[in-house]
Design a protein around this motif. Sequence first.
Motif, PDB file in Angstrom:
ATOM      1  N   PHE A 144       0.848  -1.201   0.000  1.00 13.38           N
ATOM      2  CA  PHE A 144       0.000   0.000   0.000  1.00 13.38           C
ATOM      3  C   PHE A 144       0.881   1.248   0.000  1.00 13.38           C
ATOM      4  N   PHE A 145       1.921   1.257   0.826  1.00 15.89           N
ATOM      5  CA  PHE A 145       2.815   2.417   0.895  1.00 15.89           C
ATOM      6  C   PHE A 145       3.567   2.609  -0.423  1.00 15.89           C
ATOM      7  N   ASN A 147       2.481   1.563  -3.477  1.00 17.02           N
ATOM      8  CA  ASN A 147       1.515   1.940  -4.518  1.00 17.02           C
ATOM      9  C   ASN A 147       1.055   3.389  -4.394  1.00 17.02           C
ATOM     10  N   HIS A 148       0.998   3.902  -3.155  1.00 17.09           N
ATOM     11  CA  HIS A 148       0.545   5.283  -2.946  1.00 17.09           C
ATOM     12  C   HIS A 148       1.707   6.247  -2.735  1.00 17.09           C
ATOM     13  N   GLN A 149       2.919   5.771  -3.039  1.00 14.33           N
ATOM     14  CA  GLN A 149       4.123   6.607  -2.972  1.00 14.33           C
ATOM     15  C   GLN A 149       4.258   7.300  -1.612  1.00 14.33           C
ATOM     16  N   LEU A 150       4.101   6.514  -0.563  1.00 11.26           N
ATOM     17  CA  LEU A 150       4.171   7.053   0.790  1.00 11.26           C
ATOM     18  C   LEU A 150       5.535   6.864   1.448  1.00 11.26           C
ATOM     19  N   THR A 151       6.376   6.056   0.838  1.00  8.31           N
ATOM     20  CA  THR A 151       7.702   5.808   1.398  1.00  8.31           C
ATOM     21  C   THR A 151       8.493   7.113   1.473  1.00  8.31           C
ATOM     22  N   VAL A 191      -2.072  12.076   4.464  1.00  6.86           N
ATOM     23  CA  VAL A 191      -3.112  11.735   5.439  1.00  6.86           C
ATOM     24  C   VAL A 191      -3.892  10.522   4.945  1.00  6.86           C
ATOM     25  N   ILE A 192      -3.984   9.494   5.803  1.00  4.03           N
ATOM     26  CA  ILE A 192      -4.819   8.324   5.502  1.00  4.03           C
ATOM     27  C   ILE A 192      -5.992   8.333   6.462  1.00  4.03           C
ATOM     28  N   ILE A 193      -7.198   8.278   5.935  1.00  4.31           N
ATOM     29  CA  ILE A 193      -8.403   8.319   6.768  1.00  4.31           C
ATOM     30  C   ILE A 193      -8.948   6.903   6.954  1.00  4.31           C
ATOM     31  N   PHE A 194      -9.094   6.521   8.228  1.00  3.82           N
ATOM     32  CA  PHE A 194      -9.607   5.211   8.613  1.00  3.82           C
ATOM     33  C   PHE A 194     -11.018   5.358   9.199  1.00  3.82           C
ATOM     34  N   GLY A 195     -11.721   4.238   9.236  1.00  2.00           N
ATOM     35  CA  GLY A 195     -13.049   4.229   9.845  1.00  2.00           C
ATOM     36  C   GLY A 195     -13.828   3.009   9.378  1.00  2.00           C
ATOM     37  N   LEU A 196     -15.007   2.841   9.934  1.00  2.00           N
ATOM     38  CA  LEU A 196     -15.862   1.722   9.559  1.00  2.00           C
ATOM     39  C   LEU A 196     -16.803   2.125   8.429  1.00  2.00           C
ATOM     40  N   ALA A 197     -17.274   1.136   7.679  1.00  2.00           N
ATOM     41  CA  ALA A 197     -18.181   1.412   6.569  1.00  2.00           C
ATOM     42  C   ALA A 197     -19.453   2.105   7.046  1.00  2.00           C
TER      43      ALA A 197
END
Length: 265
Positions: A144-145, A147-151, A191-197
């Motif tokens: 994921f990191f 693919n989203h160029q977060l490294t 910023v990565i946003i987490f949460g439930l559906a």
Amino acid sequence: IRQRFPNAHIAILVGHSGCEDVIRGSSLIDEIIFFEPSHWKTLELSIKVRKRHFDLLISSYLCRSKYLNNLTLLSGIPYRVGHSSSSEWESGNDYMFNIKVPAKSGIHESQKGCLLAEAIQCSVIDNQPDFFINKESKYFADQFFVNHQLTGKWVLAVQVGTVESQLWKQWHLERLANVCDLLLENDQIRVIIFGLARHKQALDEVIGRMVKTPIVVAGQTTLKQSAALIKKCQATLCNDSGLMHISSAVGTPIIAIFGPTDPKW
């Protein structure tokens, strides 16, 4: 407990809330038993547990559930450890336990659990929580990191939404959106946003108020995948929530916005 009884068969009783992923796959337990809060299901499970001839039951729920109380009484387990009445708390269910641990107030929840462990002669090294992350989830987070160029970026995990019955725990969504926008003005921050559906309404409001574009995984990851992602983040911004505890368990620094809650807890 595992250190004290390395050869024991340890089973953990959980509800159908997904919380079993905290410990699933680790060496700390051998079995997960699911529990449904109903009279018939409790009786059915009690019969199954009774036939298993467990030696020891450790109750960590402060006797708040009549179904679990009934299971404790019907289990046939000879040694039963649980919180009992003290000058600070009256139980009314002390008769269920023959290894009683007087309840204490003003201490962290993890310390209450450690008192139960100490009652059966377990050495408590620390009360730092743990979250078991499997190889598949670690690989998911790594990819994921990439693919989203977060490294190499400074990544913030943001948790949106809260339990519907405790909406007072949710920080103002407009302020949360403003914080994310201010941070994203820096090209080196993500910023990565987490949460439930089921928190889609809160998520939509936050994103709708934002000018910048965050990365959204809310409702798209398992608990273990979320934990693996958070572990790779530099910090977490959240409500008083499950992801707050997960962040602590994986060692990610936390800024938690609290509503009206007893500060001693």
